[in-house]
Write an enzyme that holds these catalytic residues in place. Structure first.
Site, PDB file in Angstrom:
ATOM      1  N   TYR A  51       0.945  -1.079  -0.009  1.00  0.00           N
ATOM      2  CA  TYR A  51       0.077   0.026   0.220  1.00  0.00           C
ATOM      3  C   TYR A  51       0.827   1.250   0.093  1.00  0.00           C
ATOM      4  CZ  TYR A  51      -4.041   3.055   1.516  1.00  0.00           C
ATOM      5  OH  TYR A  51      -4.880   3.800   1.685  1.00  0.00           O
ATOM      6  N   ARG A 109      -6.267   9.722 -11.207  1.00  0.00           N
ATOM      7  CA  ARG A 109      -5.524  10.525 -10.298  1.00  0.00           C
ATOM      8  C   ARG A 109      -5.296   9.633  -9.133  1.00  0.00           C
ATOM      9  NH1 ARG A 109      -5.777  12.400  -5.580  1.00  0.00           N
ATOM     10  NH2 ARG A 109      -7.268  10.895  -5.236  1.00  0.00           N
ATOM     11  N   LYS A 127      -5.453  -1.518  -2.436  1.00  0.00           N
ATOM     12  CA  LYS A 127      -6.873  -1.194  -1.630  1.00  0.00           C
ATOM     13  C   LYS A 127      -7.518  -2.572  -1.180  1.00  0.00           C
ATOM     14  CE  LYS A 127      -6.720   3.406  -1.124  1.00  0.00           C
ATOM     15  NZ  LYS A 127      -6.996   4.278   0.039  1.00  0.00           N
ATOM     16  N   GLU A 198     -12.228   4.682  -6.499  1.00  0.00           N
ATOM     17  CA  GLU A 198     -10.660   5.046  -5.887  1.00  0.00           C
ATOM     18  C   GLU A 198     -10.067   5.721  -6.989  1.00  0.00           C
ATOM     19  OE1 GLU A 198      -7.836   4.986  -3.093  1.00  0.00           O
ATOM     20  OE2 GLU A 198      -9.613   4.043  -2.907  1.00  0.00           O
ATOM     21  N   ASP A 199      -9.557   6.793  -6.510  1.00  0.00           N
ATOM     22  CA  ASP A 199      -8.553   7.549  -7.386  1.00  0.00           C
ATOM     23  C   ASP A 199      -9.040   8.196  -8.842  1.00  0.00           C
ATOM     24  OD1 ASP A 199      -6.995   7.840  -5.347  1.00  0.00           O
ATOM     25  OD2 ASP A 199      -5.368   6.521  -6.339  1.00  0.00           O
ATOM     26  N   ASP A 221     -13.423   6.418  -1.300  1.00  0.00           N
ATOM     27  CA  ASP A 221     -12.584   6.656  -0.461  1.00  0.00           C
ATOM     28  C   ASP A 221     -11.668   7.709  -0.268  1.00  0.00           C
ATOM     29  OD1 ASP A 221     -11.084   5.186   1.792  1.00  0.00           O
ATOM     30  OD2 ASP A 221      -9.298   5.141   0.526  1.00  0.00           O
ATOM     31  N   ASP A 222     -11.531   8.613  -1.485  1.00  0.00           N
ATOM     32  CA  ASP A 222     -10.544   9.749  -1.646  1.00  0.00           C
ATOM     33  C   ASP A 222     -11.468  10.615  -0.800  1.00  0.00           C
ATOM     34  OD1 ASP A 222      -8.181   8.629  -3.266  1.00  0.00           O
ATOM     35  OD2 ASP A 222     -10.156   8.302  -4.416  1.00  0.00           O
ATOM     36  N   ASN A 361      -0.080  12.130  -0.362  1.00  0.00           N
ATOM     37  CA  ASN A 361       0.734  10.894  -0.934  1.00  0.00           C
ATOM     38  C   ASN A 361       1.182  10.909  -1.896  1.00  0.00           C
ATOM     39  OD1 ASN A 361       0.471   9.476   1.690  1.00  0.00           O
ATOM     40  ND2 ASN A 361      -1.731   8.871   1.182  1.00  0.00           N
TER      41      ASN A 361
END
Length: 509
Positions: A51, A109, A127, A198-199, A221-222, A361
């Site tokens: 991760y 992203r 994830k 996600e992303d 999640d972001d 991150n």
């Protein structure tokens, strides 16, 4: 030498972070039982290599790595036959109605690294592992998915070894139709499955979440996971400073999906404490690449407008801090070093114990390091970052950096939704999870900088949050206990996955 010891020795023998990642991925393919046992018994040591921060490098170089993809690619060319593609390309063990969780990305992203196209599969795979390692969801009931709709990353398009669609990103109605077809096919094929977004890029993340969050169980999640763990860290930090949330002014550097999600959840927590919605929103201020987000600006994206307050425009961070006088500074900008010595010292001048959270991150994108924050505030800082930093000595004692790792919350929340059969994952559940997590450290741990529980206790932490959130879903009428279940904690414990020596293969070769 036992199989477990051999696996751990092999992992530790790899010199580079990416080599450790490859070793673990190959172990996952060859001996799944040993892989999951290794991760679940050495979580704190090994998680950074499957991760963040290592997964960022893995996504950047995904098409060059000697690994087997564990998930399913759905491409723009699958439009009209997404259901067939899902069923045909999924691992052999996946059967209709059996999946609990799918993590889906379109690779636009990835962390703070931008558009990585088909390499985004690495983040979905990373994830999805956390659902097993942290929350005990069986790996056979988890599926990573990458929607390969092309990439605008010229380096990838020009790379002859790139394995994704070699074209610019699909946009507009065609993109929306593909996502809609995917979500509809997931409802049809796996009606009990939670979908985690996600992303996705800012252009799509907010509207996709709003479109589907009340249609089927899903969350981003972001936006929501990051908000949840950030609020937990903030509440935990306030326990260390002895202050109340209602006394705070929060300044965000960065006004994308992560920052706005955090701001909205903070406002929700303030409303719960009695503030009006307008007053709660006024406690959060944002800076984007053009300066302070304020009412006089005419160039704001829709998701920023609610935080555009009637204050004078400021062009830079130092001027904004002097004008706003924030008690909390949050970095979600991916601008490495943006929290300069001047910025951090100014926060310490304004606050006896400033709360500073460089959440970007991977580590290379962090707004400041733990060492800088401690040095520039003479140890007074209350600190949490998105990626890990090492502990350090200051004033004769060891200080530990808190990592606001989404893994503390999203696996537990997702599993709770599945176990309770929730039709929706509401914002109330994220707020409840944040409040629960913020109480799980002792006063002594807070003094050392530990705003979150030791990650080696993540399975206990996740089980507790899962049970609490499932119970709240039931109480709110958003979920229910399965037939025969009388106690959520016992049910969560009973459902918690433990590796066996007979793990099925993870992907079709």
């Amino acid at each position: 030498m036992s199989v477990a010891l051999a696996a751990l020795t092999g992992f530790r023998g790899a010199s580079k972070a990416i080599d450790k990642y490859v070793f673990l991925r190959q172990l996952q393919q060859q001996d799944a039982a040993s892989f999951y046992r290794l991760l679940m018994t050495n979580s704190m040591e090994i998680m950074p290599y499957v991760y963040t921060p290592t997964v960022g490098e893995a996504c950047q170089t995904y098409h060059t790595l000697p690994i087997t993809t564990q998930g399913v690619y759905i491409t723009a060319d699958d439009a009209g036959s997404v259901g067939a593609a899902l069923r045909h390309r999924s691992p052999a063990h996946v059967t209709a109605g059996d999946l609990k969780v799918a993590v889906v990305t379109d690779g636009e992203r990835i962390l703070g690294l931008g558009d990585l196209g088909a390499g985004g599969m690495g983040i979905a795979e990373g994830k999805i592992l956390l659902y097993t390692v942290c929350a005990g969801v069986a790996p056979t009931q988890c599926l990573p998915v990458c929607l390969d709709v092309g990439t605008n990353n010229k380096e990838l398009l020009d790379d002859p070894g790139y394995k994704g669609l070699r074209r610019e990103r699909l946009r507009g109605a065609a993109y929306d139709a593909l996502v809609d077809e995917f979500m509809a096919e997931m409802r049809s094929w796996q009606p009990r499955c939670l979908v985690q977004f996600e992303d996705f890029g800012n252009t799509n993340a907010f509207r996709i979440l709003e479109k589907y969050r009340r249609v089927q169980p899903c969350f981003n999640d972001d936006i929501q996971g990051t908000a949840c763990v950030a609020l937990a860290g903030l509440l935990s930090g306030l326990r260390a400073t002895g202050q109340d949330l209602t006394e705070q002014r929060v300044l965000f550097l960065g006004a994308g999906e992560a920052g706005v999600g955090i701001g909205e959840l903070i406002a929700m927590a303030l409303e719960k404490k009695g503030l009006s919605h307008a007053d709660a929103m006024q406690r959060c201020y944002f800076m984007d690449s053009k300066g302070l987000v304020c009412k006089s600006r005419q160039d704001l994206q829709p998701h920023k407008v609610a935080f555009a307050h009637d204050v004078p425009f400021q062009a830079d961070l130092v001027s904004t801090i002097r004008a706003i006088r924030p008690t909390i500074l949050v970095g979600v900008s991916t601008l490495a070093g943006a929290f300069t010595e001047e910025v951090v010292k100014l926060m310490a001048e304004l606050n006896p114990r400033p709360i500073i959270m460089p959440l970007s991150n991977p580590t290379s994108k962090a707004e400041c390091t733990f060492e800088q924050a401690v040095s520039w505030t003479d140890g007074k800082v209350v600190f949490a970052s998105g990626s890990p930093f090492p502990p350090l000595q200051h004033g004769g004692r060891t200080l530990y950096p808190a990592q606001a790792n989404n893994a503390y919350v999203f696996p537990a929340l997702g599993h709770a939704a599945v176990l309770a059969g929730a039709a929706e994952v509401s914002d109330d559940m994220f707020l409840a999870a944040a409040e629960s997590l913020s109480t799980m450290t002792t006063a002594a741990e807070l003094e050392e900088g530990k705003l979150f529980p030791d990650f080696n206790s993540i399975q206990h932490v996740s089980a507790e949050i899962t049970a609490q959130v499932a119970g709240l879903m039931e109480a709110a009428g958003q979920g229910a206990k399965p037939p025969g279940v009388t106690d959520w904690r016992q049910y969560v414990a009973d459902e918690f996955y433990r590796p066996t020596d007979e793990e099925p293969p993870r992907a079709k070769l």
